[in-house]
Design a protein around this motif. Structure first.
Motif, PDB file in Angstrom:
ATOM      1  N   ARG A  40       0.859  -1.256   0.100  1.00 42.18           N
ATOM      2  CA  ARG A  40      -0.062   0.071  -0.191  1.00 42.18           C
ATOM      3  C   ARG A  40       0.902   1.092   0.054  1.00 42.18           C
ATOM      4  NH1 ARG A  40      -4.739  -1.109   4.470  1.00 42.18           N
ATOM      5  NH2 ARG A  40      -5.903  -2.685   3.162  1.00 42.18           N
ATOM      6  N   VAL A  43       2.302   1.669  -3.504  1.00 44.41           N
ATOM      7  CA  VAL A  43       1.512   2.346  -4.400  1.00 44.41           C
ATOM      8  C   VAL A  43       0.963   3.853  -4.085  1.00 44.41           C
ATOM      9  CG1 VAL A  43      -1.107   2.109  -5.276  1.00 44.41           C
ATOM     10  CG2 VAL A  43       0.561   0.153  -4.947  1.00 44.41           C
ATOM     11  N   PHE A  44       1.115   4.092  -2.810  1.00 46.10           N
ATOM     12  CA  PHE A  44       0.640   5.472  -2.367  1.00 46.10           C
ATOM     13  C   PHE A  44       1.803   6.433  -2.847  1.00 46.10           C
ATOM     14  CE2 PHE A  44       1.225   9.093   0.655  1.00 46.10           C
ATOM     15  CZ  PHE A  44       0.353   9.534   0.574  1.00 46.10           C
ATOM     16  N   GLU A  47       2.027   6.780  -6.824  1.00 43.36           N
ATOM     17  CA  GLU A  47       0.956   7.611  -7.451  1.00 43.36           C
ATOM     18  C   GLU A  47       0.927   8.983  -7.044  1.00 43.36           C
ATOM     19  OE1 GLU A  47      -2.765   5.752  -6.248  1.00 43.36           O
ATOM     20  OE2 GLU A  47      -2.738   4.069  -7.755  1.00 43.36           O
ATOM     21  N   ASN A  48       1.342   9.406  -5.606  1.00 44.22           N
ATOM     22  CA  ASN A  48       1.438  10.468  -5.121  1.00 44.22           C
ATOM     23  C   ASN A  48       2.734  11.092  -4.891  1.00 44.22           C
ATOM     24  OD1 ASN A  48      -1.392  10.473  -4.970  1.00 44.22           O
ATOM     25  ND2 ASN A  48      -1.508   9.353  -3.244  1.00 44.22           N
ATOM     26  N   GLN A  77      -5.917   3.045   1.983  1.00 46.29           N
ATOM     27  CA  GLN A  77      -6.378   2.075   1.217  1.00 46.29           C
ATOM     28  C   GLN A  77      -6.229   2.626  -0.288  1.00 46.29           C
ATOM     29  OE1 GLN A  77      -9.968   0.470   2.851  1.00 46.29           O
ATOM     30  NE2 GLN A  77      -8.820  -0.899   4.376  1.00 46.29           N
ATOM     31  N   ASN A  78      -6.267   1.526  -1.103  1.00 52.28           N
ATOM     32  CA  ASN A  78      -6.194   1.990  -2.420  1.00 52.28           C
ATOM     33  C   ASN A  78      -7.382   1.073  -3.186  1.00 52.28           C
ATOM     34  OD1 ASN A  78      -5.887   2.082  -5.273  1.00 52.28           O
ATOM     35  ND2 ASN A  78      -3.905   2.871  -5.028  1.00 52.28           N
ATOM     36  N   ALA A  80      -7.842  -0.089  -5.977  1.00 47.68           N
ATOM     37  CA  ALA A  80      -7.200  -0.942  -6.953  1.00 47.68           C
ATOM     38  C   ALA A  80      -6.412  -2.136  -6.561  1.00 47.68           C
ATOM     39  CB  ALA A  80      -6.115  -0.177  -7.881  1.00 47.68           C
ATOM     40  N   LEU A  81      -6.093  -1.861  -5.049  1.00 47.15           N
ATOM     41  CA  LEU A  81      -5.586  -3.262  -4.490  1.00 47.15           C
ATOM     42  C   LEU A  81      -6.568  -4.106  -3.829  1.00 47.15           C
ATOM     43  CD1 LEU A  81      -2.264  -1.434  -2.893  1.00 47.15           C
ATOM     44  CD2 LEU A  81      -2.551  -3.146  -4.861  1.00 47.15           C
ATOM     45  N   SER A  82      -7.856  -3.700  -3.624  1.00 47.49           N
ATOM     46  CA  SER A  82      -8.592  -4.387  -2.758  1.00 47.49           C
ATOM     47  C   SER A  82      -8.959  -5.743  -3.340  1.00 47.49           C
ATOM     48  CB  SER A  82     -10.094  -3.817  -2.489  1.00 47.49           C
ATOM     49  OG  SER A  82     -10.469  -3.630  -3.965  1.00 47.49           O
TER      50      SER A  82
END
Length: 141
Positions: A40, A43-44, A47-48, A77-78, A80-82
């Motif tokens: 997570r 990915v965070f 993206e950011n 939480q993202n 796309a990862l759920s």
């Protein structure tokens, strides 16, 4: 002198027994949660990472520098990862254990249970790997 009774197991004390199913599952779940937390964060920041300045966008508080140390904050939480996270947790919930212990491992488990359930204290009395059993009252003396 307190009476020491030698406890001879017949094998090295460096042998490691196979853990119980609950202990294995607790470790697996803990490591899986750690893995998901790291994914997570990756990915965070992917993206950011370019958009974050010196202030946190949510509440305007300054971003603290940890100097390479782990953060105690939980990653966001993202969506796309759920599905990925649900699949990993489903794999863990579907694990089936089989009893594949050989005679040596069964003997180790039996010896460990007998040492735990016994009323005597197990101690090392000299520089060797010998174990001795002694009554708790005599040991305290």
């Amino acid at each position: 002198m307190a009476e020491l009774r030698r406890c001879n197991l017949g094998y090295s004390l460096k042998n490691i027994p196979i853990p119980k199913h609950n202990a294995y599952l607790k470790t697996l779940i803990s490591q899986t949660e750690s893995f998901i937390r790291r994914v997570r964060w990756k990915v965070f920041w992917f993206e950011n990472g370019k958009n974050l300045g010196s202030e946190n966008e949510e509440d305007g508080a300054p971003v603290t520098q940890n100097f390479g140390l782990k953060s105690h904050k939980t990653p966001p939480q993202n969506p796309a990862l759920s599905n990925f996270e649900n699949d990993i947790y489903k794999i863990i919930s579907d694990i089936k254990f089989s009893d594949s212990k050989n005679e040596f491992q069964k003997k180790m488990d039996k010896d460990l249970e007998s040492l735990k359930s016994g009323k005597n204290v197990v101690v090392e009395a000299d520089k060797t790997t010998n174990l001795y059993q002694i009554a708790p009252e005599k040991y305290k003396e």
